[in-house]
Design an enzyme around this catalytic site. Structure first.
Site, PDB file in Angstrom:
ATOM      1  NE  ARG A 253     -10.470 -83.479 -74.949  1.00  0.00           N
ATOM      2  CZ  ARG A 253     -11.596 -82.979 -75.453  1.00  0.00           C
ATOM      3  NH1 ARG A 253     -12.730 -83.636 -75.281  1.00  0.00           N
ATOM      4  NH2 ARG A 253     -11.586 -81.851 -76.137  1.00  0.00           N
ATOM      5  CB  CYS A 323     -36.375 -80.157 -84.205  1.00  0.00           C
ATOM      6  SG  CYS A 323     -37.610 -80.462 -82.945  1.00  0.00           S
TER       7      CYS A 323
HETATM    8  C1  LIG Z   1      -7.661 -75.874 -73.170  1.00  0.00           C
HETATM    9  C2  LIG Z   1      -6.288 -75.634 -72.734  1.00  0.00           C
HETATM   10  C3  LIG Z   1      -5.594 -76.574 -71.973  1.00  0.00           C
HETATM   11  C4  LIG Z   1      -6.167 -77.932 -71.657  1.00  0.00           C
HETATM   12  O1  LIG Z   1      -6.252 -78.725 -72.802  1.00  0.00           O
HETATM   13  P1  LIG Z   1      -6.749 -80.261 -72.686  1.00  0.00           P
HETATM   14  O2  LIG Z   1      -6.784 -80.720 -74.101  1.00  0.00           O
HETATM   15  O3  LIG Z   1      -8.078 -80.221 -72.043  1.00  0.00           O
HETATM   16  O4  LIG Z   1      -5.742 -80.975 -71.861  1.00  0.00           O
HETATM   17  C5  LIG Z   1      -4.338 -76.252 -71.502  1.00  0.00           C
HETATM   18  N1  LIG Z   1      -3.769 -75.052 -71.796  1.00  0.00           N
HETATM   19  C6  LIG Z   1      -4.390 -74.123 -72.555  1.00  0.00           C
HETATM   20  C7  LIG Z   1      -3.724 -72.848 -72.828  1.00  0.00           C
HETATM   21  C8  LIG Z   1      -5.663 -74.379 -73.049  1.00  0.00           C
HETATM   22  O5  LIG Z   1      -6.263 -73.473 -73.815  1.00  0.00           O
END
Ligand SMILES: *Cc1c(COP(=O)(O)O)cnc(C)c1O
Length: 372
Positions: A253, A323
């Site tokens: 993210r 909706c």
């Molecule tokens: C989703 C995930 C990430 C990334 O998480 P963010 O919150 O997007 O930084 C990293 N490692 C694992 C194992 C994940 O499942």
């Protein structure tokens, strides 16, 4: 409210009659990723592909990252097709036997049962054991650890795995270290506390060449200007690092959220039981993030010069075409908005299009555009 970069504004005005659309600002992503990379000298940086697997984003990130964290055979095939030589680390709590035999750089083993199946395949693999440590993750937006969850295993599970690989197949299944991804939405000080706990657990279980510290760096949808403090995090990690160890992180993210824009057009502005609503083309079936996380998606309003009636400086709830009362993109935000305006939702580059239920109500999909 969010500041709209000039290049995005320009593209939005050109696309005004062909909305909804996603626009990805690749130069912005490139600059952001370069900054993150600079802040983390000596730390391995992987991108968590599930945040956004768009091929142009992957190519933009490639020069700044050491590899990609993937969560399925589908993601393995996808990244291979875009970046054939990129190192991949495959994780996820429900890997099938077929996924366990994929040829990847690192495999994150999530349970003793999974390790038994991996050994049973007879395949060679370099593995990290994913631990769910019993540590407080207060303040996290999502907790994958620190309690009962299906992610990774508790410390007893790690011991069981170490026994398993010790007993047999030591050469084919090589344990490279410990991996953890315990929470998401944490700021640098809390992330460093977690890293400390993971490192001390890992170092207690053995001498490992690699420790994976996961992702989960905070992104603030309330204040788009507030950014994760990568410099402080990088400094803290270098203080914890010991010679002979590779520390690896895998943010999703916090790398791609900022480069994505979801552009829509206002179809109707109305007042119902005293409250103002702006109805836009598209909705949470394209951008589920605010519904999934329960926040207001930050946005900017762009008058197009061909705008109709609306409201001025009052709380407006921005909704999509679905909706269902859940199709809310932002609730009671004080703004001025008119029929025909373009609304540009920011921070739509991660967990946005790919987590959305695209075909619910069968509206047309958005088009996708990349600023280069
Ligand atoms: C989703 C995930 C990430 C990334 O998480 P963010 O919150 O997007 O930084 C990293 N490692 C694992 C194992 C994940 O499942």
């Amino acid at each position: 409210m969010i500041v709209l970069p000039e290049a995005v504004r320009e593209r939005a005005m050109r696309l005004a009659d062909a909305l909804p659309a996603y626009v990805y600002d690749l130069p912005a992503l490139d600059a952001h990723a370069a900054g993150v990379r600079r802040a983390l000298p000596g730390i391995e940086l992987y991108y968590a592909v599930k945040a956004n697997p768009d091929p142009a984003l992957l190519r933009t990130l490639a020069p700044h990252v050491d590899g990609f964290e993937v969560s399925s055979g589908g993601e393995v095939a996808h990244v291979r097709s875009v970046l054939p030589r990129a190192p991949l680390a495959l994780g996820g709590p429900g890997k099938t036997d077929a996924e366990l035999t994929l040829d990847v750089h690192r495999l994150h083993v999530e349970s003793p049962g999974e390790l038994r199946r991996l050994i049973g395949t007879g395949r060679a693999a370099d593995i990290l054991l994913r631990v769910n440590l019993d540590v407080p993750v207060a303040g996290a937006a999502l907790a994958m650890g620190g309690g009962a969850t299906p992610f990774g295993m508790d410390p007893e599970g790690i011991n069981e795995c170490l026994e398993l690989v010790r007993a047999r197949d030591r050469d084919r299944v090589r344990t490279r270290g410990i991996h953890a991804h315990l929470a998401s939405g944490l700021h640098a000080p809390e992330m460093l506390d977690l890293a400390k706990a993971v490192l001390s657990f890992g170092r207690d279980t053995g001498t490992w060449p690699e420790i994976g510290l996961g992702g989960g760096m905070a992104v603030s949808y309330d204040d788009p200007e507030e950014r994760f403090d990568w410099e402080a995090y990088g400094r803290g990690l270098s203080e914890m690092w010991r010679p002979g160890e590779t520390l690896r992180i895998e943010p999703g993210r916090a790398l791609t959220a900022y480069c994505g824009w979801y552009l829509t057009r206002v179809i109707d502005v109305k007042r119902v039981h005293g409250e103002a609503f702006a109805v836009v083309t598209g909705g949470t079936h394209h951008l589920r993030t605010p519904a999934a996380k329960g926040h207001d998606q930050p946005f900017a309003v762009l008058p197009t010069g061909r705008t109709g009636s609306g409201v001025t400086d009052e709380p407006v709830t921005v909704v999509g075409q679905l909706c269902t009362p859940k199709d809310v993109l932002a609730r009671q935000i004080t703004t001025s908005v008119n029929v025909g305006d373009v609304i540009a939702f920011g921070m739509a580059g991660a967990y946005a299009w790919t987590i959305s239920h695209h075909d619910f109500l069968m509206h047309p999909h958005p088009t996708f555009h990349h600023l280069t």
